[in-house]
Design a protein around this motif. Structure first.
Motif, PDB file in Angstrom:
ATOM      1  N   MET A  62       5.972  24.337  14.722  1.00 35.23           N
ATOM      2  CA  MET A  62       4.689  23.686  14.440  1.00 35.23           C
ATOM      3  C   MET A  62       4.662  22.274  15.028  1.00 35.23           C
ATOM      4  O   MET A  62       3.646  21.820  15.544  1.00 35.23           O
ATOM      5  N   ALA A  63       5.778  21.580  14.978  1.00 36.13           N
ATOM      6  CA  ALA A  63       5.848  20.224  15.549  1.00 36.13           C
ATOM      7  C   ALA A  63       5.655  20.271  17.061  1.00 36.13           C
ATOM      8  O   ALA A  63       4.926  19.452  17.628  1.00 36.13           O
ATOM      9  N   VAL A  64       6.295  21.233  17.715  1.00 39.08           N
ATOM     10  CA  VAL A  64       6.157  21.369  19.158  1.00 39.08           C
ATOM     11  C   VAL A  64       4.723  21.730  19.528  1.00 39.08           C
ATOM     12  O   VAL A  64       4.163  21.202  20.498  1.00 39.08           O
ATOM     13  N   ALA A  65       4.101  22.600  18.747  1.00 41.14           N
ATOM     14  CA  ALA A  65       2.731  23.010  19.042  1.00 41.14           C
ATOM     15  C   ALA A  65       1.729  21.893  18.789  1.00 41.14           C
ATOM     16  O   ALA A  65       0.734  21.771  19.502  1.00 41.14           O
ATOM     17  N   ALA A  66       1.960  21.055  17.800  1.00 40.25           N
ATOM     18  CA  ALA A  66       1.015  19.997  17.443  1.00 40.25           C
ATOM     19  C   ALA A  66       1.192  18.734  18.279  1.00 40.25           C
ATOM     20  O   ALA A  66       0.258  17.934  18.393  1.00 40.25           O
ATOM     21  N   ALA A  67       2.344  18.531  18.880  1.00 43.80           N
ATOM     22  CA  ALA A  67       2.641  17.286  19.591  1.00 43.80           C
ATOM     23  C   ALA A  67       1.631  16.934  20.683  1.00 43.80           C
ATOM     24  O   ALA A  67       1.204  15.781  20.759  1.00 43.80           O
ATOM     25  N   PRO A  68       1.208  17.868  21.538  1.00 47.48           N
ATOM     26  CA  PRO A  68       0.262  17.486  22.590  1.00 47.48           C
ATOM     27  C   PRO A  68      -1.078  16.986  22.051  1.00 47.48           C
ATOM     28  O   PRO A  68      -1.779  16.252  22.729  1.00 47.48           O
ATOM     29  N   PHE A  69      -1.429  17.383  20.840  1.00 48.48           N
ATOM     30  CA  PHE A  69      -2.707  16.978  20.276  1.00 48.48           C
ATOM     31  C   PHE A  69      -2.617  15.639  19.551  1.00 48.48           C
ATOM     32  O   PHE A  69      -3.630  15.017  19.270  1.00 48.48           O
ATOM     33  N   CYS A  70      -1.412  15.195  19.237  1.00 50.33           N
ATOM     34  CA  CYS A  70      -1.224  13.956  18.472  1.00 50.33           C
ATOM     35  C   CYS A  70      -0.737  12.793  19.327  1.00 50.33           C
ATOM     36  O   CYS A  70      -0.959  11.638  18.972  1.00 50.33           O
ATOM     37  N   HIS A  71      -0.050  13.082  20.435  1.00 50.10           N
ATOM     38  CA  HIS A  71       0.559  12.021  21.229  1.00 50.10           C
ATOM     39  C   HIS A  71       0.175  12.172  22.694  1.00 50.10           C
ATOM     40  O   HIS A  71       0.169  13.280  23.220  1.00 50.10           O
ATOM     41  N   ALA A  72      -0.095  11.045  23.350  1.00 50.26           N
ATOM     42  CA  ALA A  72      -0.387  11.060  24.778  1.00 50.26           C
ATOM     43  C   ALA A  72       0.910  11.224  25.552  1.00 50.26           C
ATOM     44  O   ALA A  72       1.977  10.846  25.082  1.00 50.26           O
ATOM     45  N   ARG A  73       0.802  11.769  26.749  1.00 50.41           N
ATOM     46  CA  ARG A  73       1.979  11.887  27.602  1.00 50.41           C
ATOM     47  C   ARG A  73       2.405  10.503  28.058  1.00 50.41           C
ATOM     48  O   ARG A  73       1.573   9.613  28.263  1.00 50.41           O
ATOM     49  N   ALA A  74       3.677  10.310  28.242  1.00 50.28           N
ATOM     50  CA  ALA A  74       4.208   9.001  28.608  1.00 50.28           C
ATOM     51  C   ALA A  74       3.687   8.546  29.972  1.00 50.28           C
ATOM     52  O   ALA A  74       3.334   7.392  30.156  1.00 50.28           O
ATOM     53  N   GLU A  75       3.611   9.449  30.948  1.00 50.84           N
ATOM     54  CA  GLU A  75       3.180   9.032  32.279  1.00 50.84           C
ATOM     55  C   GLU A  75       1.702   8.701  32.333  1.00 50.84           C
ATOM     56  O   GLU A  75       1.272   7.925  33.166  1.00 50.84           O
ATOM     57  N   SER A  76       0.869   9.275  31.437  1.00 52.96           N
ATOM     58  CA  SER A  76      -0.551   8.961  31.468  1.00 52.96           C
ATOM     59  C   SER A  76      -0.819   7.548  30.969  1.00 52.96           C
ATOM     60  O   SER A  76      -1.773   6.911  31.372  1.00 52.96           O
ATOM     61  N   ALA A  77       0.034   7.027  30.123  1.00 50.48           N
ATOM     62  CA  ALA A  77      -0.143   5.673  29.625  1.00 50.48           C
ATOM     63  C   ALA A  77       0.216   4.649  30.688  1.00 50.48           C
ATOM     64  O   ALA A  77      -0.404   3.597  30.795  1.00 50.48           O
ATOM     65  N   ALA A  78       1.214   4.943  31.503  1.00 49.22           N
ATOM     66  CA  ALA A  78       1.671   3.994  32.518  1.00 49.22           C
ATOM     67  C   ALA A  78       0.914   4.140  33.826  1.00 49.22           C
ATOM     68  O   ALA A  78       1.046   3.305  34.704  1.00 49.22           O
ATOM     69  N   GLY A  79       0.118   5.167  33.984  1.00 49.81           N
ATOM     70  CA  GLY A  79      -0.580   5.401  35.239  1.00 49.81           C
ATOM     71  C   GLY A  79       0.293   6.194  36.187  1.00 49.81           C
ATOM     72  O   GLY A  79       1.481   6.401  35.958  1.00 49.81           O
ATOM     73  N   GLY A  80      -0.296   6.609  37.282  1.00 51.36           N
ATOM     74  CA  GLY A  80       0.428   7.392  38.264  1.00 51.36           C
ATOM     75  C   GLY A  80       1.237   6.527  39.205  1.00 51.36           C
ATOM     76  O   GLY A  80       1.308   5.299  39.075  1.00 51.36           O
ATOM     77  N   LYS A  81       1.842   7.171  40.190  1.00 52.13           N
ATOM     78  CA  LYS A  81       2.681   6.448  41.155  1.00 52.13           C
ATOM     79  C   LYS A  81       1.855   5.451  41.960  1.00 52.13           C
ATOM     80  O   LYS A  81       2.300   4.335  42.221  1.00 52.13           O
ATOM     81  N   LYS A  82       0.657   5.848  42.343  1.00 53.89           N
ATOM     82  CA  LYS A  82      -0.166   4.951  43.151  1.00 53.89           C
ATOM     83  C   LYS A  82      -0.545   3.701  42.361  1.00 53.89           C
ATOM     84  O   LYS A  82      -0.525   2.591  42.899  1.00 53.89           O
ATOM     85  N   GLU A  83      -0.902   3.888  41.097  1.00 51.52           N
ATOM     86  CA  GLU A  83      -1.267   2.743  40.264  1.00 51.52           C
ATOM     87  C   GLU A  83      -0.072   1.815  40.060  1.00 51.52           C
ATOM     88  O   GLU A  83      -0.207   0.595  40.080  1.00 51.52           O
ATOM     89  N   GLN A  84       1.105   2.387  39.869  1.00 47.81           N
ATOM     90  CA  GLN A  84       2.308   1.580  39.694  1.00 47.81           C
ATOM     91  C   GLN A  84       2.644   0.811  40.972  1.00 47.81           C
ATOM     92  O   GLN A  84       3.005  -0.370  40.919  1.00 47.81           O
ATOM     93  N   GLN A  85       2.504   1.460  42.130  1.00 48.61           N
ATOM     94  CA  GLN A  85       2.771   0.789  43.399  1.00 48.61           C
ATOM     95  C   GLN A  85       1.767  -0.338  43.641  1.00 48.61           C
ATOM     96  O   GLN A  85       2.126  -1.421  44.113  1.00 48.61           O
ATOM     97  N   GLN A  86       0.508  -0.094  43.303  1.00 49.00           N
ATOM     98  CA  GLN A  86      -0.519  -1.116  43.479  1.00 49.00           C
ATOM     99  C   GLN A  86      -0.246  -2.320  42.586  1.00 49.00           C
ATOM    100  O   GLN A  86      -0.355  -3.463  43.022  1.00 49.00           O
ATOM    101  N   ALA A  87       0.117  -2.077  41.336  1.00 43.76           N
ATOM    102  CA  ALA A  87       0.425  -3.167  40.409  1.00 43.76           C
ATOM    103  C   ALA A  87       1.631  -3.960  40.887  1.00 43.76           C
ATOM    104  O   ALA A  87       1.635  -5.198  40.827  1.00 43.76           O
ATOM    105  N   GLU A  88       2.639  -3.271  41.395  1.00 45.30           N
ATOM    106  CA  GLU A  88       3.834  -3.947  41.909  1.00 45.30           C
ATOM    107  C   GLU A  88       3.482  -4.781  43.141  1.00 45.30           C
ATOM    108  O   GLU A  88       3.940  -5.915  43.294  1.00 45.30           O
ATOM    109  N   ALA A  89       2.636  -4.262  44.025  1.00 49.30           N
ATOM    110  CA  ALA A  89       2.232  -4.992  45.222  1.00 49.30           C
ATOM    111  C   ALA A  89       1.440  -6.246  44.840  1.00 49.30           C
ATOM    112  O   ALA A  89       1.635  -7.321  45.432  1.00 49.30           O
ATOM    113  N   GLU A  90       0.551  -6.137  43.861  1.00 48.04           N
ATOM    114  CA  GLU A  90      -0.221  -7.291  43.418  1.00 48.04           C
ATOM    115  C   GLU A  90       0.688  -8.350  42.790  1.00 48.04           C
ATOM    116  O   GLU A  90       0.495  -9.549  43.011  1.00 48.04           O
ATOM    117  N   ARG A  91       1.673  -7.908  42.025  1.00 45.79           N
ATOM    118  CA  ARG A  91       2.601  -8.845  41.393  1.00 45.79           C
ATOM    119  C   ARG A  91       3.397  -9.598  42.460  1.00 45.79           C
ATOM    120  O   ARG A  91       3.569 -10.817  42.392  1.00 45.79           O
TER     121      ARG A  91
END
Length: 106
Positions: A62-91
């Motif tokens: 039940m915990a495994v089945a309910a997890a996608p509905f309760c928690h966001a995926r880790a990579e969606s919070a940080a953005g994709g590779k392109k967004e990370q590269q863009q942020a690093e380039a701006e920094r």
């Protein structure tokens, strides 16, 4: 060496169908309890997961089945590779000696 093009006998045979997904078998008593409780499926899963008297394997499923509905995926919070590269380039551009200076005030 030839590449691409027609190859006799290659590919999916005509008329072949994809295998059907096997339906998930749920015990009738679980279905009946969920219907009678009037809860949403997520509420029911969370109730079973938090029930200390329920079987541990069932609570885990039940915990495994309910997890996608309760928690966001880790990579969606940080953005994709392109967004990370863009942020690093701006920094790096801000700290560069060649960065564009601010406009004069006045």
């Amino acid at each position: 060496m030839a590449s691409g093009g027609f190859r006799a006998g290659a590919g999916r045979p005509k008329g072949a169908k994809a295998p059907k997904a096997k339906p998930i078998k749920v015990a009738p008593d679980i279905k009946k309890a969920a219907r009678q409780s009037g809860m949403t499926p997520l509420d029911y899963m969370l109730t079973v997961m938090n029930d200390g008297e329920a079987d541990n394997d069932r609570r885990d499923r039940m915990a495994v089945a309910a997890a996608p509905f309760c928690h966001a995926r880790a990579e969606s919070a940080a953005g994709g590779k392109k967004e990370q590269q863009q942020a690093e380039a701006e920094r790096l551009a801000e700290a560069s000696p060649f960065a564009t200076p601010e406009a004069p005030k006045g």
